[in-house]
Design a protein around this motif. Structure first.
Motif, short mmCIF file in Angstrom:
data_model
loop_
_atom_site.label_atom_id
_atom_site.label_comp_id
_atom_site.label_asym_id
_atom_site.label_seq_id
_atom_site.Cartn_x
_atom_site.Cartn_y
_atom_site.Cartn_z
N PHE A 179 7.20 8.40 4.85
CA PHE A 179 5.97 7.80 4.33
C PHE A 179 6.16 6.37 3.85
CE2 PHE A 179 4.62 12.36 3.15
CZ PHE A 179 4.04 12.53 4.38
N ILE A 180 7.35 6.08 3.28
CA ILE A 180 7.56 4.72 2.74
C ILE A 180 8.24 3.81 3.74
CG2 ILE A 180 7.72 5.65 0.39
CD1 ILE A 180 10.76 4.88 0.53
N SER A 181 8.57 4.30 4.91
CA SER A 181 9.30 3.50 5.89
C SER A 181 8.46 2.33 6.38
CB SER A 181 9.72 4.36 7.08
OG SER A 181 8.61 4.63 7.91
N ALA A 182 9.09 1.47 7.16
CA ALA A 182 8.39 0.32 7.72
C ALA A 182 7.41 0.73 8.82
CB ALA A 182 9.39 -0.69 8.27
N LEU A 183 7.45 1.99 9.23
CA LEU A 183 6.61 2.46 10.33
C LEU A 183 5.13 2.25 10.03
CD1 LEU A 183 7.14 4.01 13.06
CD2 LEU A 183 6.54 6.09 11.81
N ILE A 184 4.69 2.67 8.85
CA ILE A 184 3.26 2.59 8.52
C ILE A 184 2.81 1.15 8.31
CG2 ILE A 184 1.49 3.31 6.86
CD1 ILE A 184 3.11 5.89 6.44
N LEU A 200 0.83 -1.21 0.00
CA LEU A 200 0.00 0.00 0.00
C LEU A 200 0.86 1.26 0.00
CD1 LEU A 200 -2.84 -0.99 2.50
CD2 LEU A 200 -3.12 -0.49 0.07
N VAL A 201 1.84 1.33 0.90
CA VAL A 201 2.59 2.59 1.03
C VAL A 201 3.53 2.80 -0.15
CG1 VAL A 201 2.39 2.65 3.53
CG2 VAL A 201 4.40 1.58 2.51
N LEU A 202 4.17 1.74 -0.65
CA LEU A 202 5.07 1.94 -1.78
C LEU A 202 4.28 2.26 -3.06
CD1 LEU A 202 7.91 -0.72 -1.36
CD2 LEU A 202 7.75 1.63 -0.52
N GLY A 203 3.11 1.67 -3.20
CA GLY A 203 2.29 1.98 -4.36
C GLY A 203 1.71 3.38 -4.29
N LEU A 204 1.23 3.76 -3.13
CA LEU A 204 0.58 5.07 -2.98
C LEU A 204 1.60 6.19 -2.99
CD1 LEU A 204 -1.79 6.95 -2.37
CD2 LEU A 204 -1.55 6.37 0.04
N LEU A 225 5.08 6.15 -3.59
CA LEU A 225 6.25 6.15 -4.45
C LEU A 225 5.97 5.64 -5.86
CD1 LEU A 225 9.09 7.13 -3.65
CD2 LEU A 225 9.77 4.75 -3.35
N ASN A 226 4.73 5.27 -6.14
CA ASN A 226 4.37 4.72 -7.45
C ASN A 226 5.19 3.48 -7.81
OD1 ASN A 226 2.41 6.62 -7.91
ND2 ASN A 226 3.65 7.90 -9.28
N VAL A 227 5.53 2.68 -6.81
CA VAL A 227 6.24 1.41 -7.05
C VAL A 227 5.30 0.29 -6.67
CG1 VAL A 227 8.19 -0.04 -6.39
CG2 VAL A 227 8.51 2.42 -6.66
N GLN A 270 6.89 -3.74 -10.85
CA GLN A 270 8.34 -3.60 -10.67
C GLN A 270 8.79 -4.46 -9.49
OE1 GLN A 270 7.77 0.86 -10.47
NE2 GLN A 270 9.63 0.85 -11.71
N PRO A 271 8.71 -5.78 -9.62
CA PRO A 271 8.97 -6.67 -8.47
C PRO A 271 10.37 -6.52 -7.90
CG PRO A 271 8.82 -7.92 -10.53
CD PRO A 271 8.33 -6.54 -10.83
N GLU A 272 11.39 -6.35 -8.76
CA GLU A 272 12.76 -6.26 -8.24
C GLU A 272 12.97 -4.97 -7.46
OE1 GLU A 272 15.56 -6.81 -11.38
OE2 GLU A 272 14.96 -8.90 -11.77
N LEU A 273 12.49 -3.85 -7.99
CA LEU A 273 12.62 -2.57 -7.29
C LEU A 273 11.81 -2.60 -6.01
CD1 LEU A 273 13.65 0.32 -7.14
CD2 LEU A 273 11.67 1.02 -8.54
N PHE A 274 10.62 -3.19 -6.06
CA PHE A 274 9.78 -3.29 -4.87
C PHE A 274 10.50 -4.06 -3.76
CE2 PHE A 274 6.84 -5.60 -2.19
CZ PHE A 274 5.94 -4.62 -1.80
N GLU A 275 11.08 -5.20 -4.10
CA GLU A 275 11.77 -6.01 -3.09
C GLU A 275 13.01 -5.30 -2.56
OE1 GLU A 275 10.59 -8.56 -1.63
OE2 GLU A 275 8.87 -8.81 -2.96
N GLU A 276 13.73 -4.60 -3.44
CA GLU A 276 14.91 -3.86 -2.99
C GLU A 276 14.51 -2.80 -1.97
OE1 GLU A 276 18.37 -0.82 -4.70
OE2 GLU A 276 16.84 -1.64 -6.06
#
Length: 415
Positions: free
Chosen positions: A231-236, A137-141, A143-145, A150-156
């Motif tokens: 916003f993209i941290s593991a916190l949310i 949710l947070v990476l998609g919302l 950072l548009n990832v 983009q599975p490799e960028l998402f996992e990185e």
């Protein structure tokens, strides 16, 4: 005005930080009982600190007197995230409110992350599943990832966020050696790599949240990147996983079948359930402020430069406001506590609270509705240790396993 009950002890030797961080709930409960009050003095981080465990004092601290008690600019959040809306004391945070209007397909993420919970027929660790959901949710919302595109960028990015998060629960000592680096040092390296990715996105991606944030009149070129790092941290994702885990446990089993049905069919009842989940099991233990001047809380003197820590778990169980404070009673929010959502402080309160509670609520309701419409569930095995740990994010110390079975309410035709 009265002197704060309790004792700050002497410098260093009188510090109670280790005892507090080991079990903050027991720490506060013991002192509430000892002092027969919900505001008291101790020494944390080697500073005399008032601990706030009542609704009245929390509202004074975070609302009526928010200009007298400010964020601590030297805390670990600032070291790890830089100057963000969590650490700023000015009006800059108001600019970021504009970005909450971004559109993102929440249902598709819930479908991808939650659709197979019952396929294996084996118990699932809901907390792990919910963390993945929150991360998507947070990476998609923000950072548009998207994981599917983009599975490799998402996992990185996901792995870097986890490493970065560990810096919050490591001793703040940066040490590097040829064959070893401290956890804090490794977290700072992860932060630098995340910042490189974020800056590239801000420069080249003009769509969605990241595009909107890049166009805001922020004070300097680095502000947008610092905000995105938070916003993209593991916190949310961890906060969402915490609340979804508590929701799953609260409505688990045959005895909660009627509650699940009501929550599925009545959005108002679901809202009350989620308020009660947030009240009893807030994802964050609280927050810290520093007294900018001599002031008072609940009639007690708080001298200048004292720390003040509000404890969400204890505030939410203040018996002066919440009858049967330790009981799960969603109906309280349509009765005696109707309209009193502002007495909760899971995400802060007042003018400097988290900017994202409305967005978090949208995430939660979408995920909960998906679970309710697709599954029934129960603990498996039924006997499990559900004792909570409260730091850094609340959840059962031993993540519970849950068996999910499909219901007849599957909305397979949803778009």
């Amino acid at each position: 005005m009265s002197k704060l009950p309790g004792n700050a002890g002497v410098s260093v030797l009188g510090d109670k930080s280790l005892e507090f961080y080991r079990d903050p709930v027991s720490f506060c409960r013991q002192r509430i009982e000892k002092h027969r009050g919900r505001v008291f003095l101790s020494r944390l981080l080697n500073r005399p600190t008032a601990l706030v465990c009542s609704v009245e004092a929390m509202r004074e601290l975070l609302c009526e007197k928010s200009n007298q008690f400010l964020k601590d600019p030297t805390d670990l959040m600032t070291n790890m995230y830089g100057d963000t809306i969590v650490t700023t004391n000015g009006k800059q945070r108001c600019l970021l409110m504009q970005t909450e209007t971004c559109v993102f397909c929440l249902y598709s993420v819930c479908e991808r992350c939650l659709k197979d919970l019952s396929v294996s027929g084996q118990p699932q660790c809901g907390y792990s599943v919910y963390k993945r959901l929150g991360t998507e949710l947070v990476l998609g919302l923000f950072l548009n990832v998207r994981a599917e595109e983009q599975p490799e960028l998402f996992e990185e990015i996901s792995q870097l966020c986890i490493t970065h998060w560990h810096g919050l629960i490591s001793a703040p000592i940066s040490v590097k050696a040829p064959l070893w680096s401290s956890g804090f040092s490794t977290a700072l390296d992860a932060r630098d790599k995340l910042m490189d990715i974020i800056r590239d996105k801000l420069q080249n991606d003009k769509q969605g949240f990241v595009g909107s944030l890049g166009s805001l009149p922020l004070p300097d070129s680095g502000s947008a990147a610092q905000h995105l790092l938070l916003f993209i941290s593991a916190l949310i994702p961890k906060a969402l996983a915490s609340l979804l885990t508590s929701f799953t446990l609260a409505l688990s089993g045959k005895e909660q079948e009627e509650a699940r049905r009501r929550a599925r069919e009545d959005p108002d009842f679901l809202h009350r359930v989620l308020l009660e989940v947030q009240r009893l099991w807030p994802p964050f233990i609280g927050g810290r402020r520093l007294a900018e001047q001599d002031s008072t809380l609940a009639g007690f003197l708080v001298p200048k430069d004292y720390g003040v820590v509000y404890i969400s778990h204890c505030v939410h169980r203040d018996p002066e406001v919440f009858q049967q404070p330790d009981s799960f009673l969603p109906e309280r929010w349509s009765g005696r506590n109707a309209g009193q959502e502002h007495f909760l402080c899971s995400f802060g309160n007042g003018p400097r609270n988290c900017i994202g509670p409305k967005l978090t609520n949208v995430f939660l309701k979408e995920a909960c509705m998906y679970l309710l419409k697709h599954y029934d569930w129960c603990l498996d095995p039924l006997s499990q240790d559900l004792e909570y740990k409260w730091l850094p994010v609340s959840r059962p110390a031993n993540p519970p396993t849950v068996s999910f079975t499909t219901t007849g309410c599957d909305r397979s035709d949803a778009s």
